[in-house]
Design an enzyme around this catalytic site. Structure first.
Site: not given
Ligand code: NAD
Length: 500
Positions: A190, A299, A399
Site C-alpha cells: 500500500k 528521513c 522531526e
Molecule cells: P506516515 O507514518 O503518516 O504514513 C506512512 C504510511 O503509513 C502511509 O502509507 C500511510 O497511509 C500509512 N498509515 C498511516 N496510518 C496508518 C495506520 N493506522 N495503519 C496502517 N497504515 C497507516 O508517514 P508519512 O507522512 O507518509 O512519511 C513521512 C515519515 O516517514 C517521516 O517521519 C519520515 O522520516 C519517515 N520515513 C522514514 C524512512 C526511513 O527509511 N527511515 C524513509 C522515508 C520516510
C-alpha cells in the site's frame, strides 16, 4: 489490462502527456475497488486535481492477500534464477522508462526533477542488485557429529505486507519489493495515498517483466482503512513499514496480535557535524544537500547542524558562507530548468513546516535565512536556517520533515557527542573534517545507523540503511535486507550404518 483505469496526464512546462493507470493492481490486472470508492490525486505544484484513483478497502485487501497467498505456493519453489530474471527485466524496463517515471514522481510528489532522477537510479540499482542475490540465498551446512547430516535453509515467510510513505514513493517500493520477492515471498503493498502515481505506472512493467499473477499486488488506500486491514490480515506473515515513528508504534502494536514479523524504517533528526578543519566548500555543499535535498522530506535529513565554535571566526564565517550559498538555491516548479528544491508534498505537511517556522520565530530563535512561503499557489517554502539554537528547542528535538534546519555551536568533542546523541532518533549522521582520527573517533560514538564522512545522504544499494533507537528496526538495502524476508529452517538427518 482493462483500459477503464487510465487517465491522460500532462506535465507542466514540458507539456508532455502520458497515460496514467488509476486502478488497483491485483493478479496482474487493473481492477476497481469493491466499494466503488475513488480518491483524488492533486499536484503539490499547482494544487490542482490530476486524476481519481481507485481506493482500496478491507474487501480489496482480502482479494489481494488471497491472490498473493495463492501465488506464494508456486513462487516459493520457482527456480531462483527465474526470480532473478524477472527482477533484472524489471530493472531494465524501469531504466528504459527512467525519464518518464522521474517526471511522474516530480508531478505527484513535487520534488525537483534532479531528486526524482537520483531516486530512479537507486531504484534501478536496488532491484538489479536484489536480482543478483536471488540465487545466492544459501543456508549453512553444520557439523555436529558423525551420525547426523545437518543443514539450514533460508526460506521465505509467505505473503508480506508493505506500507510506504510519500517522500520517496518508488524508492520505498524498490527497497521492499526487491528483497521480498527475490527470496520467494509474495507481496501486497500500500503506497501513501498522496503519491501513488509512480507505483501504479510501474505495475505495467512488473507484468511485462514476467512476474506471475499475484506475486506483486499494489493497492492504494488510506492508512486507517487499507493499511489497517493489511496489518490485521492473518495470512500476512510480515510487515515492512516505512513512515513516521508515531504510526510505526501503531504498526508494531497491531502486529503483536498475530506475531507478524516487523521491520520499521521511521523518522529521524540527524546531526550533521562541521569541524573547523573541514574542506569548507565541500562541507557547505554537503550541509545543503543534507537538509534541502528533496525539500528536506528525507528521513535521514541532516537537520541538526553542529558547527565547531572554539574559534568564533570560523563559526561566523562558515555561517556567512552557508547563508550566501543557501540564498542561491532555486526553488520552484520541478520542471523548470535549474530548480534545486521543488514543492512540499502535501498541504498538511506544508502547514506543519510553516507552523515550525512560526514556532521558531515566536520563541525568538535567530533566523539566518528563509522563513517564508514562496508565492500563493503550490507548496513552496524558502530554504530556512535558524542559528544559535538551544539543544532543548522544539526545533532541535522534533522531526520537521521540510526545508528547515537548526545550527548549534559546540566547543569540545565530549559536548558534541552528548548533544548529537541527545535525540530519540538515530538514523543518519554526518561528520566533516580532514582529520581521519577525529572522524573515526566521533563516528564510533554516534548513535546512528549511518555515518557519512565528508559526504551526506550518500545511499548505495549495497550499503545497509536503517535506524538506531526510535528510528526503526531492521535494515533495508545491502545483504542485511534479505534477512528481514527469510526464516531459517534447520534440517537434521540421522544417518544409519548402511547394510548391503
Ligand atoms: P506516515 O507514518 O503518516 O504514513 C506512512 C504510511 O503509513 C502511509 O502509507 C500511510 O497511509 C500509512 N498509515 C498511516 N496510518 C496508518 C495506520 N493506522 N495503519 C496502517 N497504515 C497507516 O508517514 P508519512 O507522512 O507518509 O512519511 C513521512 C515519515 O516517514 C517521516 O517521519 C519520515 O522520516 C519517515 N520515513 C522514514 C524512512 C526511513 O527509511 N527511515 C524513509 C522515508 C520516510
Amino acid at each position: 489490462m482493462s483500459s477503464n483505469h487510465f487517465a491522460s496526464l500532462t506535465f507542466p512546462i514540458i507539456n508532455k502527456t502520458y497515460e496514467q493507470p488509476t486502478g488497483l493492481f491485483i493478479n496482474n490486472e487493473w481492477v476497481a475497488s469493491k466499494s466503488g470508492k475513488t480518491f483524488e490525486v492533486t499536484s503539490p505544484i499547482t494544487e490542482e486535481k490530476l486524476c481519481d484513483v481507485q481506493l482500496a478497502g478491507e474487501e480489496d485487501v482480502e482479494i489481494a492477500v488471497q491472490a498473493a497467498y495463492k501465488a506464494f505456493k508456486t513462487w516459493k519453489f520457482v527456480e531462483p534464477s527465474v526470480r532473478a530474471k524477472c527482477l533484472f527485466k524489471l530493472a531494465d524496463l524501469i531504466e528504459e522508462n527512467k525519464e518518464l517515471i522521474a517526471q511522474i514522481e516530480s508531478l505527484d510528489n513535487g520534488k525537483a526533477l534532479h531528486c526524482a532522477q537520483f531516486d530512479l537510479n537507486l531504484v534501478i540499482e536496488c532491484i538489479r542488485s536484489c536480482g543478483g542475490y536471488a540465487d545466492k540465498n544459501d543456508g549453512r551446512s553444520i557439523v555436529t557429529d558423525a551420525n547426523h547430516m545437518t543443514y539450514t535453509k533460508r526460506e521465505p515467510l509467505g505473503v508480506c505486507g508493505a506500507i510506504t510513505p510519500w517522500n520517496f514513493p518508488l524508492l520505498m517500493l524498490a527497497w521492499k519489493l526487491g528483497p521480498c520477492v527475490a527470496v520467494g515471498n509474495t507481496m501486497v503493498l500500500k503506497p501513501a495515498s498522496a503519491t501513488v502515481l509512480s507505483n501504479l505506472f510501474v505495475c505495467q512493467l512488473i507484468k511485462e517483466a514476467g512476474f506471475p499473477e499475484g506475486v506483486i499486488n499494489i493497492i492504494p488506500g488510506s492508512g486507517r482503512g487499507c493499511g489497517n486491514s493489511i496489518l490485521n490480515h492473518p495470512l500476512i506473515k510480515k510487515i515492512s513499514f516505512t513512515g513516521s515513528t508515531g504510526v510505526g508504534k501503531t504498526v508494531m502494536t497491531q502486529c503483536a496480535n498475530s506475531i507478524k514479523k516487523v521491520t520499521l524504517e521511521l523518522g529521524g533528526k540527524s546531526p550533521n557535524i562541521v569541524f573547523d578543519d573541514c574542506n569548507v566548500e565541500e562541507t557547505i555543499k554537503n550541509v545543503i544537500k543534507g537538509i534541502f535535498f528533496n525539500g528536506g522530506e528525507v528521513c535521514c535529513a541532516g537537520s541538526r547542524i553542529y558547527i565547531q565554535a572554539t574559534n568564533e571566526e570560523f563559526y561566523n564565517s562558515f555561517l556567512a558562507k552557508l547563508k550566501t550559498a543557501i540564498e542561491e538555491i532555486k526553488v520552484g516548479n520541478p520542471f523548470e530548468e535549474g530548480v534545486y528544491q521543488g514543492a512540499q508534498t502535501t498541504p498538511d505537511q506544508f502547514q506543519e513546516v510553516m507552523d515550525y517556522i512560526k514556532a521558531g520565530k515566536d520563541t525568538g530563535l535567530k533566523l539566518l535565512t528563509g522563513g517564508e512561503r514562496i508565492g500563493t499557489k503550490g507548496y513552496f517554502v524558502k530554504p530556512t536556517i535558524f542559528y544559535d539554537v538551544p539543544q532543548n528547542s522544539k526545533l532541535t528535538q522534533e522531526e520537521i520533515f521540510g526545508p528547515v534546519g537548526v545550527v548549534l555551536p559546540f566547543k569540545s568533542i565530549d559536548e558534541l557527542i552528548e548533544k548529537a546523541n541527545d535525540s530519540d532518533f538515530g538514523l543518519g549522521s554526518g561528520i566533516h573534517t580532514e582529520d581521519l582520527n577525529k572522524a573515526i573517533y566521533v563516528s564510533d560514538r554516534l548513535e546512528a545507523g549511518s555515518v557519512w564522512i565528508n559526504t551526506y545522504n550518500d545511499l548505495h544499494q549495497n550499503v545497509p540503511f536503517g535506524g538506531y533507537k526510535q528510528s526503526g528496526i531492521g535494515r533495508e538495502m545491502g545483504i542485511e535486507a534479505f534477512d528481514n524476508f527469510v526464516q531459517t529452517k534447520a534440517i537434521r538427518y540421522k544417518i544409519r550404518v548402511p547394510q548391503i
